[in-house]
Enzyme design. Structure first.
Site, PDB file in Angstrom:
ATOM      1  CD  GLU A 209      50.120 -31.343  24.329  1.00 15.79           C
ATOM      2  OE1 GLU A 209      48.946 -31.618  24.678  1.00 15.79           O
ATOM      3  OE2 GLU A 209      51.096 -31.546  25.067  1.00 15.79           O
TER       4      GLU A 209
ATOM      5  CB  SER B 107      35.097 -31.591  27.252  1.00 15.29           C
ATOM      6  OG  SER B 107      34.869 -31.015  25.979  1.00 15.29           O
TER       7      SER B 107
ATOM      8  CE  LYS C 129      42.640 -30.595  26.713  1.00 18.18           C
ATOM      9  NZ  LYS C 129      43.209 -31.874  26.244  1.00 18.18           N
TER      10      LYS C 129
END
Length: 396
Positions: free
Chosen positions: A109, A376, A87
Site C-alpha cells: 500500500e 524521514s 522506506k
C-alpha cells in the site's frame, strides 16, 4: 516490551480473518528464523551500504541552531537514502525475507508514494513482480511517484473506495493478500497491522536509532536530550526512538499531522483526538466517529494521512515514555520553507512536521542541549502541492 503475541500493553495483536492466519504464521516463523541468521543479515547490510547508501549522515544544522538560539540541532538525513526516504530500510529487509520464503510477488500500500516507490525499487532489484495499491486521491496528489513506480516495472492500482486515501489502500492490499497467499508477500510499509508486522518493520527501521546513537557519541561524546520524528503509522519515528527507549534521560517526541487543527474534523492527529479501537488487524488508537466507525482524516501530507497509529507508539504514549504533539498544515508548510531556506535542505512535508515542533521548543533549551530530528524523506515530491497551498500553480 512486546510478548510473543505481538502485544504492546493492550495494543497490537492479530485481529484478522482466518484466511490470513496461515500467511501471518508463515511470515512470523520465517522472520524468527532469518532475523538472527548471519547470512541474511550480511546480505541485508550489504544492500543497505552498497545499494541504499547507508549509513545516512547525522548533520549538524549550524544555521538553524544559530537562528533559533537554543539547543544544538542535528538532522538524521534519511532523505539521502536511495529512493529519497526511510522506506527503503524496511522494504529491502522485507523483500529479501520474501525472497527467502520463495515468494515471487510483492504487494504494497502507499500514501505519499514513497513506500510504493521503495517496494517497486526492491522488486526490480530482486526480480520480483510488484503491485502497489494507492488511494485515487493520493495518485493525483503524488502523480510523480505513480510514474516512478510504473517506470520501475510495477503495476499501480488506484483505490476508489472510502476516502480513496491510505487507509483504503491498506484495506485493498489486505484483501489482495488473502486471495494470493502462495506466491505473494504483503510488504506493509509502517509499524502497524497484525503481528508480526509492527515488530518486523520496527526492527528493520531501528537501523536509524542504532546509527544516531553511534554517530552522536562520535560527535558529542554523549546522548542527545531530545530525539524527534514525524508520526503517521509511525515507522520512521519508532526507528528513530527504538534504541533510545531504555535511555530514560532522552526525551522522545512524535509529531502528528493535525491538518487544519485538532479542534476540527480535518485532522489526522490520532493520539490527540483518537480512542482505542480495532482496525487493520491491530488494537490501537484510531480517529473514530461517535459510533466507533473509522473517521475520514485529513492532512496536507499524504504520508501522515492515516486514521491510526502503530501499537508500539500507542504503548509508548500510555506509559508516558514518548510524547506526541499535533502540528498543523500551516506550521508544517512554514517549517518546509524554513529548512529549505536556512539549511538548503528541502524536507518531505511529513518530516517538516517534526521541524515545525523543533522550531517551537529549541529556543527554550540551553545551548549545551542536543536535539536530533529525523528527516524521514526529501521534499521534491511535495513541491507542487506546497506551491498550490501557497496559491501558485506549478506543473510537476
Amino acid at each position: 516490551m512486546s510478548n510473543s503475541k505481538g502485544r504492546f500493553g493492550v495494543h497490537g495483536g492479530q485481529y484478522i480473518p482466518e484466511t490470513l492466519m496461515n500467511a501471518v504464521i508463515e511470515l512470523e516463523e520465517a522472520y524468527n528464523h532469518y532475523k538472527d541468521d548471519p547470512v541474511f543479515n550480511k546480505e541485508l547490510t550489504d544492500l543497505y551500504n552498497e545499494y541504499a547508501g547507508r549509513p545516512s549522515c547525522l548533520y549538524y544544522a549550524k544555521k538553524m541552531t544559530r537562528d533559533l538560539g537554543g539547543a544544538k540541532i542535528y538532522l538524521k538525513r534519511e532523505d539521502l537514502n536511495h529512493t529519497g526516504s526511510h522506506k527503503i530500510n524496511n522494504v529491502l529487509g522485507q523483500a529479501l525475507l520474501a525472497k527467502k520464503m520463495g515468494k515471487t510477488r510483492l504487494i504494497a500500500e502507499t500514501g505519499a508514494g514513497q513506500h510504493g516507490v521503495a517496494t517497486a525499487t526492491a522488486a526490480a532489484l530482486l526480480g520480483m513482480e510488484c503491485v502497489v495499491f494507492m488511494g485515487e486521491e493520493d495518485t493525483k496528489r503524488q502523480a510523480l511517484n505513480v510514474y516512478r513506480m510504473r517506470l520501475l516495472g510495477s503495476q499501480v492500482i488506484p483505490v476508489k473506495t472510502g476516502t480513496a486515501t491510505l487507509k483504503d489502500a491498506v484495506s485493498e492490499a489486505m484483501r489482495e493478500w488473502t486471495s494470493r497467499i502462495n506466491d505473494t508477500h504483503y510488504c506493509l510499509g509502517s509499524v502497524m497491522g497484525p503481528h508480526p508486522f509492527p515488530t518486523i518493520v520496527r526492527d528493520f527501521q531501528a537501523v536509524i536509532s542504532r546509527e544516531i546513537k553511534h554517530q552522536i557519541m562520535e560527535k558529542e561524546a554523549r546522548l542527545p536530550d531530545v530525539v524527534m520524528a514525524c508520526v503517521g503509522g509511525g515507522s520512521n519515528a519508532i526507528g528513530t526512538f527504538y534504541h533510545f527507549i531504555e535511555d530514560k534521560n532522552v526525551k522522545l517526541i512524535g509529531c502528528e499531522a493535525a491538518g487544519r487543527g485538532i479542534d476540527t474534523f480535518e485532522t489526522a492527529a490520532t493520539i490527540s483526538t483518537g480512542r482505542l479501537g480495532i482496525f487493520h488487524g491491530m488494537k490501537s488508537y484510531f480517529c473514530q466517529d461517535k459510533y466507533g466507525q473509522i473517521a475520514p482524516v485529513y492532512s496536507i501530507s499524504a504520508g501522515l494521512d492515516y486514521p491510526g497509529i502503530g501499537p508500539e507508539h500507542a504503548w509508548l504514549h500510555d506509559t508516558g515514555r514518548a510524547e506526541y504533539v499535533p502540528v498543523t498544515d500551516e506550521e508544517a508548510v512554514n517549517a518546509f520553507e524554513y529548512l529549505s531556506r536556512t539549511e538548503g535542505i528541502i524536507p518531505a512535508i511529513e518530516s517538516a512536521h517534526a521541524i515545525a515542533h523543533a522550531m517551537k521548543i529549541a529556543p527554550a533549551y540551553d545551548k549545551d542541549k542536543i536535539i536530533v530530528i529525523t528527516i524521514s524523506g526529501r521534499g521534491d515530491k511535495d513541491c507542487a502541492a506546497i506551491a498550490r497551498y501557497r496559491g501558485e500553480d506549478i506543473y510537476e
